[in-house]
Design an enzyme around this catalytic site. Structure first.
Site, PDB file in Angstrom:
ATOM      1  N   GLN A  52       0.850  -1.205   0.000  1.00  0.00           N
ATOM      2  CA  GLN A  52       0.000   0.000   0.000  1.00  0.00           C
ATOM      3  C   GLN A  52       0.882   1.249   0.000  1.00  0.00           C
ATOM      4  O   GLN A  52       1.541   1.544   1.000  1.00  0.00           O
ATOM      5  CB  GLN A  52      -0.868  -0.019   1.262  1.00  0.00           C
ATOM      6  CG  GLN A  52      -1.756   1.183   1.442  1.00  0.00           C
ATOM      7  CD  GLN A  52      -2.261   1.299   2.888  1.00  0.00           C
ATOM      8  OE1 GLN A  52      -1.610   0.798   3.803  1.00  0.00           O
ATOM      9  NE2 GLN A  52      -3.397   1.934   3.067  1.00  0.00           N
ATOM     10  N   SER A  62       1.110   6.400   2.680  1.00  0.00           N
ATOM     11  CA  SER A  62       1.784   7.373   3.559  1.00  0.00           C
ATOM     12  C   SER A  62       3.013   7.979   2.898  1.00  0.00           C
ATOM     13  O   SER A  62       3.715   7.308   2.132  1.00  0.00           O
ATOM     14  CB  SER A  62       2.232   6.689   4.848  1.00  0.00           C
ATOM     15  OG  SER A  62       1.150   6.103   5.503  1.00  0.00           O
ATOM     16  N   GLU A  79      -9.106  -1.540   5.824  1.00  0.00           N
ATOM     17  CA  GLU A  79      -7.824  -1.760   6.496  1.00  0.00           C
ATOM     18  C   GLU A  79      -8.038  -1.890   8.008  1.00  0.00           C
ATOM     19  O   GLU A  79      -7.471  -2.757   8.659  1.00  0.00           O
ATOM     20  CB  GLU A  79      -6.872  -0.588   6.215  1.00  0.00           C
ATOM     21  CG  GLU A  79      -5.576  -0.676   7.010  1.00  0.00           C
ATOM     22  CD  GLU A  79      -4.554   0.388   6.605  1.00  0.00           C
ATOM     23  OE1 GLU A  79      -4.946   1.422   6.042  1.00  0.00           O
ATOM     24  OE2 GLU A  79      -3.369   0.162   6.862  1.00  0.00           O
ATOM     25  N   GLU A 138      -5.157   8.262  18.069  1.00  0.00           N
ATOM     26  CA  GLU A 138      -5.740   9.605  18.245  1.00  0.00           C
ATOM     27  C   GLU A 138      -6.687   9.917  17.078  1.00  0.00           C
ATOM     28  O   GLU A 138      -7.788  10.448  17.273  1.00  0.00           O
ATOM     29  CB  GLU A 138      -4.636  10.671  18.314  1.00  0.00           C
ATOM     30  CG  GLU A 138      -3.768  10.631  19.560  1.00  0.00           C
ATOM     31  CD  GLU A 138      -2.734   9.506  19.547  1.00  0.00           C
ATOM     32  OE1 GLU A 138      -2.476   8.937  18.462  1.00  0.00           O
ATOM     33  OE2 GLU A 138      -2.205   9.160  20.616  1.00  0.00           O
ATOM     34  N   SER A 152       4.699  -1.447   4.173  1.00  0.00           N
ATOM     35  CA  SER A 152       4.844  -2.849   4.571  1.00  0.00           C
ATOM     36  C   SER A 152       4.876  -3.722   3.323  1.00  0.00           C
ATOM     37  O   SER A 152       4.115  -3.494   2.373  1.00  0.00           O
ATOM     38  CB  SER A 152       3.666  -3.291   5.438  1.00  0.00           C
ATOM     39  OG  SER A 152       3.476  -2.401   6.503  1.00  0.00           O
TER      40      SER A 152
END
Ligand SMILES: Cc1cc2nc3c(=O)[nH]c(=O)nc-3n(C[C@H](O)[C@H](O)[C@H](O)COP(=O)(O)OP(=O)(O)OC[C@H]3O[C@@H](n4cnc5c(N)ncnc54)[C@H](O)[C@@H]3O)c2cc1C
Length: 393
Positions: free
Chosen positions: A112, A115, A230, A363, A147
């Protein structure tokens, strides 16, 4: 109509035509896919029967009882849990036909590419650019924390195709061939000593337009399907009672009475009950999934999973005393999959630190639960109407 009896009979036919004991593993898995018994809720011709998702348990039980191989879901989790539902929802017929079978069988691993160094929680701020050149897109940028990139054949990728629009609007979703020229994968070593994830540099990578998923500029909407799935795939996998992290601690407790204290006993009992509540909540979530795409409930589940894993693995290290600090291997390994089972307590303790970051930090998930489950006021979003190119960086 497809019911449990029909599914059971199809499974028996598969086993008769391809006896697991004498059939090559990959051949068996391909035959299972072609029989529609891979994921029964997928459409006919794409590994499914268009049947209710709940019937998958019937197939799985019959195949397990017959000693049939599975597709090692932990090794191909990103493909199964994230890429496949996105391809199914937004892909063209050609994309579905080409990509889903080798994905499910495990011949092609997925990663994926979301990020970036400057875009994690605020993923929509991403800066990787895709510029159209005839029938292809030329992609330049850097991704991080990817990953399995070192073993992946394909990636789900989001990139900015129009910097003049506000950040959520100018994004497009692609399937990137990780073997293409211009894709460079470099390992990132983690707190565990292993490098299960990577940074990925994309330099002039040419992606044909036929590998775009969804419309140009609709990438954020497509990515939501990936992200919702996910969270369920990280926090919501099926485990037996005392499976997961609580298992090794409970075993140590029973086998090593000399390690017990009153305080540890109380904490173990509290965590055992919480782990069981989380497990049953996961069952409920899967029942909801039978009825459609996952919603914000998956975020709540992933939150609980991360906190519990960290508390339970911390208790395990304490329980084992000095022995709990031993760690079997600090050399640089590049594992194909993340697996807590069979590893020592030190590994579990260190690896679970990442659980509250991967797939959305705790968070950020709390914000999602606050806004979308509890209906609390949303965070101020002052940048949502400003062109991405004019945002302060
Ligand atoms: C083990 C692991 C595997 C991963 N695998 C992948 C992968 O395969 N592919 C991929 O694309 N990414 C992957 N990631 C990346 C992961 O999705 C990001 O790390 C995550 O989204 C957080 O982004 P960040 O690291 O940039 O932190 P930041 O977003 O910079 O966050 C820093 C801190 O600020 C807090 N914060 C940020 N925004 C808010 C807010 N609005 N409200 C309250 N607090 C806030 C965060 O909670 C955090 O504590 C992986 C991460 C880990 C740890």
């Amino acid at each position: 109509m497809t019911d449990a009896a029909a599914v059971r009979s199809l499974t028996k036919e598969l086993l008769a035509a391809h006896p697991p004991a004498t059939t090559d593993r990959t051949d068996f898995l391909k035959a299972r896919f072609d029989a529609g018994l891979a994921w029964v809720h997928y459409p006919v011709g794409l590994g499914g029967l268009g049947a209710p998702r709940s019937l998958q348990a019937v197939v799985d039980a019959e195949l397990a009882a017959a000693g049939a191989p599975d597709n090692d879901p932990r090794r191909i989790g990103i493909g199964l849990g994230m890429a496949a539902p996105t391809i199914l929802r937004f892909g063209t017929d050609e994309q579905k036909q080409r990509l889903l079978r080798p994905l499910w069988v495990g011949e092609e691993v997925w990663c994926q590419l979301f990020s970036e160094p400057g875009a994690g929680s605020d993923l929509a701020a991403l800066g990787t650019r895709a510029v159209r050149d005839g029938d292809t897109w030329v992609v330049d940028g850097q991704k991080v924390w990817t990953s399995s990139a070192h073993v992946a054949r394909w990636a789900i990728l989001i990139a900015r195709t129009d910097p003049t629009l506000p950040k959520h609007q100018g994004i497009t979703y692609f399937v990137c061939d990780m073997t293409d020229p211009g894709v460079e994968v470099r390992p990132l070593r983690q707190i565990t000593g292993e490098a299960e994830f990577n940074e990925v540099f994309l330099t002039g990578v040419r992606i044909p337009d036929s590998r775009r998923l969804g419309a140009v500029g609709e990438g954020w909407k497509v990515a939501q399907t990936t992200l919702m799935n996910e969270r369920v795939s990280i926090g919501g996998s099926r485990i037996p009672r005392e499976g997961g992290m609580i298992g090794p601690v409970a075993r140590t407790w029973r086998e090593r009475p000399g390690l017990r204290t009153h305080d540890l006993h109380q904490r173990l009992l509290d965590l055992w009950v919480e782990a069981e509540v989380a497990r049953l909540a996961g069952e409920r979530l899967r029942q909801q999934l039978v009825a459609g795409q996952p919603g914000p409930e998956g975020s709540g589940m992933k939150l609980a999973f991360a906190r519990l894993n960290q508390e339970i693995s911390g208790l395990e290290v304490e329980l084992r005393g000095e022995e709990g600090l031993l760690y079997d291997d600090w050399t640089m390994r590049r594992p194909e999959l993340v697996d807590f089972t069979g590893r020592d307590a030190g590994y579990r303790y260190l690896r679970s630190k990442g659980n509250s970051i991967e797939g959305g930090t705790s968070e950020v998930l709390l914000n999602i639960v606050a806004e979308r489950v509890l209906g609390l006021p949303s965070e101020p979003r002052s940048d949502k109407d400003i062109a991405w190119k004019d945002l302060a960086r």
